[in-house]
Design an enzyme around this catalytic site. Structure first.
Site, PDB file in Angstrom:
ATOM      1  N   TYR A 243       0.799  -1.119   0.094  1.00  0.00           N
ATOM      2  CA  TYR A 243       0.328   0.075   0.082  1.00  0.00           C
ATOM      3  C   TYR A 243       0.967   1.337  -0.052  1.00  0.00           C
ATOM      4  O   TYR A 243       2.025   1.104  -0.159  1.00  0.00           O
ATOM      5  CB  TYR A 243      -1.017   0.014   1.126  1.00  0.00           C
ATOM      6  CG  TYR A 243      -2.016  -1.262   1.276  1.00  0.00           C
ATOM      7  CD1 TYR A 243      -2.732  -1.319  -0.097  1.00  0.00           C
ATOM      8  CD2 TYR A 243      -1.912  -2.196   2.144  1.00  0.00           C
ATOM      9  CE1 TYR A 243      -3.523  -2.294  -0.229  1.00  0.00           C
ATOM     10  CE2 TYR A 243      -2.721  -3.204   1.643  1.00  0.00           C
ATOM     11  CZ  TYR A 243      -3.602  -3.283   0.745  1.00  0.00           C
ATOM     12  OH  TYR A 243      -4.426  -4.474   0.602  1.00  0.00           O
ATOM     13  N   ARG A 395      -6.632 -15.466  10.126  1.00  0.00           N
ATOM     14  CA  ARG A 395      -7.481 -16.817   9.708  1.00  0.00           C
ATOM     15  C   ARG A 395      -7.637 -17.625  10.731  1.00  0.00           C
ATOM     16  O   ARG A 395      -8.786 -18.327  10.783  1.00  0.00           O
ATOM     17  CB  ARG A 395      -6.795 -17.293   8.411  1.00  0.00           C
ATOM     18  CG  ARG A 395      -7.133 -16.384   7.100  1.00  0.00           C
ATOM     19  CD  ARG A 395      -6.521 -16.701   5.904  1.00  0.00           C
ATOM     20  NE  ARG A 395      -4.951 -16.261   5.859  1.00  0.00           N
ATOM     21  CZ  ARG A 395      -4.364 -16.413   4.705  1.00  0.00           C
ATOM     22  NH1 ARG A 395      -4.718 -16.813   3.833  1.00  0.00           N
ATOM     23  NH2 ARG A 395      -3.156 -15.966   5.051  1.00  0.00           N
TER      24      ARG A 395
END
Length: 456
Positions: A243, A395
């Site tokens: 990013y 996760r």
């Protein structure tokens, strides 16, 4: 409906007449049973009574006067479920389900400081005041459960206006990973360090002018003020995964010739400016997420010429030292997300060596680690060996929102479980350990081009 006059009308009351049914969370707008101590807190006397061990994972950690009840944190995970940047009931339920099960802290997903800084049209945002209240509702609920909650602030840079991972198979866009204007809610104002697209399927960004970068810095300041109004306990700056900030740091994506490009000092300038601006306007714990390497082929630096070829652990260690000087409290070490041809050998704890390098270089700086940390024994081992101070998991919390309680059971530690769920955790309360799962701990796979759009 007939209302029994003997039942108090106070929304946080837990009384019927004069009889106390159960203690309530004080100042909550409705009745919620009070868990004392907070869920996920080790009951040390109980642990010792059943012969359980002393662990690092369930030892508290205090940062700037804020006590984290254990060291197993929920990593930021984009949900692609926001309404023009506003959190919805999905986020309340998603975060709430984790808050009630004992996480040491929860860091909410990457939240854009400018509208055009979203990675997808469905990303979370904090660029306008109307986005404060939906977040405050989530924060307030987390606090009723004794769970600290932070927010990750970001600008997606050249990865802005993308298509969410679960929307890429709709057929719209003919294989493009760019959300089209008018069709998928995308936008054209995409900025990066240099006009270099990540892949052929992603947008070529405009080179951000110094005037635009000043606007970005101010946007981080404004979002910090809004985060404070929402009641967050800590802030994390997202400087990883390709990013905006990472794209400035890496020579693979930054070929500028001004004061934001070229040398290492110039390439990290924007990261330091933003960290300093946020630190000036935020008194609480401040984290910074960094990619420890681009995972590109070849060395980080040409030893013959001294030229930096890609972002890697040497520069990460140096950046961490500069961030510490500014007052960043914790470096959250991840990796990748910038280079299209990255090749990552993925296995249990595969990113821990990156965090370990930062910790070894800066022993007084708190360091967090991520990456296939899926068992309590594994997490405890990392902390016990001094390779990191905090475990971030993502996760595994999606697969099992009770990961903290399961880890405690696995280690033989007794922690407070939710009063409402106590009957599900009687084994843990009596010191019965969960069995090992060696097949899970030995799993190793080769992952190429891993999570280029959604790697967080």
């Amino acid at each position: 409906m007939t209302i029994d006059p003997t039942i108090s009308s106070s929304p946080a009351s837990s009384t019927v007449g004069t009889k106390i049914l159960s203690p309530a969370v004080p100042d909550a707008p409705y009745f919620i049973p009070l868990n004392t101590p907070a869920v996920g807190t080790e009951l040390v006397d109980r642990t010792r009574a059943v012969g359980g061990p002393e662990t690092k994972l369930f030892s508290p950690l205090t940062i700037r006067g804020v006590e984290f009840k254990n060291r197993l944190f929920v990593s930021p995970m984009c949900q692609y479920s926001s309404d023009n940047g506003h959190a919805t009931d999905w986020h309340l339920v998603h975060i709430g389900s984790l808050a009630v099960r004992g996480a040491g802290a929860i860091c909410m997903e990457a939240t854009a400081v400018l509208s055009e800084g979203r990675s997808t049209p469905e990303d979370a945002g904090l660029w306008q005041d109307s986005q404060i209240e939906p977040l405050r509702r989530i924060v307030n609920f987390s606090h009723t459960q004794g769970t600290l909650i932070g927010i990750q602030l970001q600008h997606a840079g050249r990865k802005s206006s993308g298509v969410s991972m679960f929307a890429q198979n709709t057929g719209i866009g003919s294989g493009s990973q760019v959300a089209h204007v008018g069709i998928q809610g995308g936008w054209d104002e995409i900025y990066g360090a240099s006009p270099i697209a990540q892949t052929e399927a992603t947008a070529t960004p405009k080179e951000a002018s110094e005037e635009y970068l000043a606007r970005v810095v101010q946007a981080f300041v404004d979002a910090t003020r809004r985060a404070k109004e929402a009641g967050f306990d800590f802030i994390e700056i997202h400087g990883a995964h390709g990013y905006l900030l990472h794209s400035f740091n890496s020579p693979l994506s930054n070929i500028r010739t001004d004061r934001y490009g070229g040398s290492f000092e110039n390439r990290i300038r924007l990261s330091l400016e933003i960290a300093k601006a946020v630190r000036t306007n935020w008194d609480g714990p401040l984290f910074y997420r960094v990619s420890g390497t681009d995972w590109a082929e070849g060395p980080e630096r040409d030893e013959r010429t001294g030229e930096w070829k890609q972002w890697g652990i040497q520069q990460t260690v140096a950046l961490a030292g500069e961030l510490a000087k500014i007052g960043v409290d914790l470096i959250d070490v991840s990796s990748g997300g910038l280079w299209a041809d990255q090749r990552i050998r993925v296995g249990p704890g595969y990113q821990v060596p990156l965090a370990e390098a930062v910790k070894k270089a800066h022993p007084n700086l708190l360091v967090g680690t991520v990456g296939l940390l899926t068992t309590g024994r594994q997490a405890e081992g990392v902390l016990r060996e001094g390779r990191a101070d905090v475990i971030f998991a993502a996760r595994e919390f999606l697969r099992d929102s009770s990961f903290v309680l399961r880890s405690a059971e696995e280690l033989g530690v007794v922690v407070k479980s939710p009063a409402q769920y106590e009957r599900a955790w009687t084994r843990m309360a009596h010191g019965h350990r969960a069995p090992k799962c060696p097949a899970l701990e030995e799993k190793v796979v080769l992952c190429e081009r891993d999570n280029l759009v959604g790697n967080r």
